[in-house]
Motif scaffolding. Structure first.
Motif, PDB file in Angstrom:
ATOM      1  N   ARG A  71       3.117 -15.351   8.051  1.00  0.00           N
ATOM      2  CA  ARG A  71       2.297 -16.420   7.216  1.00  0.00           C
ATOM      3  C   ARG A  71       0.974 -15.751   6.881  1.00  0.00           C
ATOM      4  NH1 ARG A  71       1.464 -21.760   9.484  1.00  0.00           N
ATOM      5  NH2 ARG A  71       3.671 -21.522   9.651  1.00  0.00           N
ATOM      6  N   ASP A  72       0.325 -14.664   7.514  1.00  0.00           N
ATOM      7  CA  ASP A  72      -0.817 -14.187   7.064  1.00  0.00           C
ATOM      8  C   ASP A  72      -0.557 -12.544   7.433  1.00  0.00           C
ATOM      9  OD1 ASP A  72      -3.419 -13.408   6.449  1.00  0.00           O
ATOM     10  OD2 ASP A  72      -4.397 -14.433   7.858  1.00  0.00           O
ATOM     11  N   PHE A  73       0.129 -11.950   6.581  1.00  0.00           N
ATOM     12  CA  PHE A  73       0.512 -10.414   6.975  1.00  0.00           C
ATOM     13  C   PHE A  73      -0.788  -9.544   6.833  1.00  0.00           C
ATOM     14  CE2 PHE A  73       1.595  -5.991   5.589  1.00  0.00           C
ATOM     15  CZ  PHE A  73       2.561  -5.984   6.495  1.00  0.00           C
ATOM     16  N   ALA A  74      -1.393  -9.958   5.422  1.00  0.00           N
ATOM     17  CA  ALA A  74      -2.834  -9.121   5.270  1.00  0.00           C
ATOM     18  C   ALA A  74      -3.834  -9.368   6.350  1.00  0.00           C
ATOM     19  CB  ALA A  74      -3.566  -9.536   4.059  1.00  0.00           C
ATOM     20  N   GLY A  75      -3.911 -10.455   7.011  1.00  0.00           N
ATOM     21  CA  GLY A  75      -4.789 -10.818   8.202  1.00  0.00           C
ATOM     22  C   GLY A  75      -4.370  -9.934   9.311  1.00  0.00           C
ATOM     23  N   VAL A  76      -3.127  -9.755   9.500  1.00  0.00           N
ATOM     24  CA  VAL A  76      -2.521  -9.224  10.680  1.00  0.00           C
ATOM     25  C   VAL A  76      -3.073  -7.705  10.759  1.00  0.00           C
ATOM     26  CG1 VAL A  76      -0.506  -8.210  11.950  1.00  0.00           C
ATOM     27  CG2 VAL A  76      -0.930 -10.806  11.341  1.00  0.00           C
ATOM     28  N   ILE A  77      -2.508  -7.118   9.559  1.00  0.00           N
ATOM     29  CA  ILE A  77      -3.020  -5.526   9.356  1.00  0.00           C
ATOM     30  C   ILE A  77      -4.471  -5.655   9.220  1.00  0.00           C
ATOM     31  CG2 ILE A  77      -2.949  -5.533   6.688  1.00  0.00           C
ATOM     32  CD1 ILE A  77      -1.306  -3.048   7.202  1.00  0.00           C
ATOM     33  N   ARG A 107       9.361  -8.191   0.996  1.00  0.00           N
ATOM     34  CA  ARG A 107      10.082  -8.547   2.141  1.00  0.00           C
ATOM     35  C   ARG A 107      10.757  -7.409   2.875  1.00  0.00           C
ATOM     36  NH1 ARG A 107      12.966 -14.011  -0.575  1.00  0.00           N
ATOM     37  NH2 ARG A 107      11.278 -15.025  -1.328  1.00  0.00           N
ATOM     38  N   ALA A 108       9.886  -6.373   2.858  1.00  0.00           N
ATOM     39  CA  ALA A 108      10.535  -5.320   3.690  1.00  0.00           C
ATOM     40  C   ALA A 108       9.436  -5.077   4.826  1.00  0.00           C
ATOM     41  CB  ALA A 108      10.540  -4.004   2.972  1.00  0.00           C
ATOM     42  N   ALA A 109       8.358  -5.478   5.086  1.00  0.00           N
ATOM     43  CA  ALA A 109       7.439  -5.658   6.000  1.00  0.00           C
ATOM     44  C   ALA A 109       7.301  -7.005   6.434  1.00  0.00           C
ATOM     45  CB  ALA A 109       6.261  -4.750   5.664  1.00  0.00           C
ATOM     46  N   HIS A 110       6.830  -7.115   7.946  1.00  0.00           N
ATOM     47  CA  HIS A 110       6.879  -8.429   8.418  1.00  0.00           C
ATOM     48  C   HIS A 110       5.672  -8.591   9.406  1.00  0.00           C
ATOM     49  CE1 HIS A 110      10.389  -9.745   6.243  1.00  0.00           C
ATOM     50  NE2 HIS A 110      11.038  -8.350   6.881  1.00  0.00           N
ATOM     51  N   SER A 111       5.237  -9.847   9.892  1.00  0.00           N
ATOM     52  CA  SER A 111       4.285 -10.039  10.662  1.00  0.00           C
ATOM     53  C   SER A 111       4.479 -11.137  11.535  1.00  0.00           C
ATOM     54  CB  SER A 111       2.827 -10.242   9.873  1.00  0.00           C
ATOM     55  OG  SER A 111       2.849 -11.111   9.132  1.00  0.00           O
ATOM     56  N   ILE A 112       4.179 -11.014  13.076  1.00  0.00           N
ATOM     57  CA  ILE A 112       4.078 -12.133  13.724  1.00  0.00           C
ATOM     58  C   ILE A 112       2.571 -12.489  13.894  1.00  0.00           C
ATOM     59  CG2 ILE A 112       4.785 -12.967  16.013  1.00  0.00           C
ATOM     60  CD1 ILE A 112       7.137 -12.787  14.240  1.00  0.00           C
ATOM     61  N   LEU A 124       1.204  -8.906  15.295  1.00  0.00           N
ATOM     62  CA  LEU A 124       1.683  -7.400  14.970  1.00  0.00           C
ATOM     63  C   LEU A 124       2.545  -7.536  13.797  1.00  0.00           C
ATOM     64  CD1 LEU A 124       5.068  -7.868  15.677  1.00  0.00           C
ATOM     65  CD2 LEU A 124       4.279  -7.961  18.067  1.00  0.00           C
ATOM     66  N   TYR A 125       2.935  -6.078  13.281  1.00  0.00           N
ATOM     67  CA  TYR A 125       3.412  -6.199  12.016  1.00  0.00           C
ATOM     68  C   TYR A 125       4.429  -4.912  12.096  1.00  0.00           C
ATOM     69  CZ  TYR A 125       0.650  -2.191  10.319  1.00  0.00           C
ATOM     70  OH  TYR A 125      -0.011  -1.039  10.188  1.00  0.00           O
ATOM     71  N   GLY A 126       5.452  -4.717  11.199  1.00  0.00           N
ATOM     72  CA  GLY A 126       6.295  -3.626  11.139  1.00  0.00           C
ATOM     73  C   GLY A 126       7.313  -3.890   9.834  1.00  0.00           C
ATOM     74  N   GLU A 136       4.596  -1.249  14.058  1.00  0.00           N
ATOM     75  CA  GLU A 136       3.559  -0.386  13.614  1.00  0.00           C
ATOM     76  C   GLU A 136       2.391  -0.621  14.631  1.00  0.00           C
ATOM     77  OE1 GLU A 136       3.129   1.880  10.866  1.00  0.00           O
ATOM     78  OE2 GLU A 136       5.488   1.774  11.392  1.00  0.00           O
ATOM     79  N   SER A 137       1.945  -1.889  14.511  1.00  0.00           N
ATOM     80  CA  SER A 137       0.362  -1.837  15.379  1.00  0.00           C
ATOM     81  C   SER A 137       0.412  -3.364  15.772  1.00  0.00           C
ATOM     82  CB  SER A 137      -0.712  -1.608  14.606  1.00  0.00           C
ATOM     83  OG  SER A 137      -2.085  -1.475  15.394  1.00  0.00           O
ATOM     84  N   MET A 138      -0.422  -3.849  16.601  1.00  0.00           N
ATOM     85  CA  MET A 138      -0.624  -5.152  17.123  1.00  0.00           C
ATOM     86  C   MET A 138      -2.281  -5.273  17.422  1.00  0.00           C
ATOM     87  SD  MET A 138       0.956  -5.210  21.128  1.00  0.00           S
ATOM     88  CE  MET A 138       2.573  -4.797  20.429  1.00  0.00           C
ATOM     89  N   PHE A 139      -2.857  -6.270  17.629  1.00  0.00           N
ATOM     90  CA  PHE A 139      -4.106  -6.677  18.109  1.00  0.00           C
ATOM     91  C   PHE A 139      -4.147  -7.903  18.849  1.00  0.00           C
ATOM     92  CE2 PHE A 139      -3.786  -9.383  14.277  1.00  0.00           C
ATOM     93  CZ  PHE A 139      -4.829 -10.351  14.282  1.00  0.00           C
ATOM     94  N   SER A 140      -5.258  -7.986  19.583  1.00  0.00           N
ATOM     95  CA  SER A 140      -5.425  -9.351  20.204  1.00  0.00           C
ATOM     96  C   SER A 140      -7.077  -9.622  20.076  1.00  0.00           C
ATOM     97  CB  SER A 140      -4.811  -9.368  21.464  1.00  0.00           C
ATOM     98  OG  SER A 140      -5.251 -10.538  22.367  1.00  0.00           O
TER      99      SER A 140
END
Length: 223
Positions: A71-77, A107-112, A124-126, A136-140
């Motif tokens: 939904r917001d890959f750029a925001g996650v990274i 559509r090769a990289a994804h976020s939750i 997180l994303y990967g 790759e990484s996660m944040f909270s």
């Protein structure tokens, strides 16, 4: 670990992941990328070996967070790149951001994403290749937000047929979920098998199916 010798493109990045190699920057402000192929690789089981604390399972099913995918890959990274308690700097520089947003567009990289009251509070994303997902990484920004995102990721990977969740390195945080280190040779064999697995990432999945998968996960007695 070697200094970058050529322009890194999304195609080159995908080939590197397929060979078990991944990039990092020394710091947020660095303009260089380095390729890593560590002797020991962190992997997180997505089968019965995944360790889901009972309290966290209750939290994941409680509705405290609204969880979405892609939904917001750029925001996650961006969230993963920002300073956090105990981490004043990050390995995610602007080149990493550019490359992974390009992979997401392909559509090769994804976020939750984890949301509260419409605000992005964790995620997180990967990268997904075949049946391998390279975390790759996660944040909270809220208690348990990234943990719940991880639980949803594992449930989604299980439902989508993935067989390998690569965490790159082993941390004490990931070890609580059952992550382990394996030798490079073992990792490369598992990666080769995973790349041939008939898995397919689906951003839109019924919440009921994901919650059923979370409910079915093995629960540990303590957090």
């Amino acid at each position: 670990m070697s200094r970058r010798q050529m322009e890194v493109t999304p195609d080159l990045l995908l080939r590197a992941y397929g060979a078990g190699v991944f990039p990092m920057a020394e710091s947020r402000g660095s303009d260089r990328l380095y390729w890593l192929d560590p002797a020991l690789r962190g992997v997180l089981p997505i089968d019965a070996g995944f360790h889901l604390p009972r309290r966290l399972r209750r939290t994941a099913l409680s509705g405290r967070f609204t969880i979405t995918a892609d939904r917001d890959f750029a925001g996650v990274i961006r969230g993963c790149a920002e300073p956090a308690p105990g981490r004043a700097d990050t390995w995610i520089n602007t080149e990493i951001e550019r490359l992974f947003v390009a992979l997401h567009d392909r559509r090769a990289a994804h976020s939750i994403e984890a949301w509260q009251e419409g605000r992005l509070v964790g995620g997180l994303y990967g990268v997904a290749l075949g049946g391998a997902f390279f975390g790759e990484s996660m944040f909270s920004r809220a208690t348990d937000a990234s943990k719940v995102a991880l639980v949803h990721l594992v449930a989604r990977l299980r439902l989508c047929g993935f067989v390998l969740l690569d965490t790159q390195f082993l941390t004490s945080h990931l070890a609580r979920f059952g992550a382990v280190e394996i030798p490079k040779a073992d990792y490369k064999r598992r990666l080769a098998d995973a790349l041939d697995a008939p898995a397919c990432w689906h951003a839109e999945m019924p919440l009921e199916a994901i919650e059923e998968e979370i409910t079915a996960m093995r629960a540990a007695a303590a957090d």
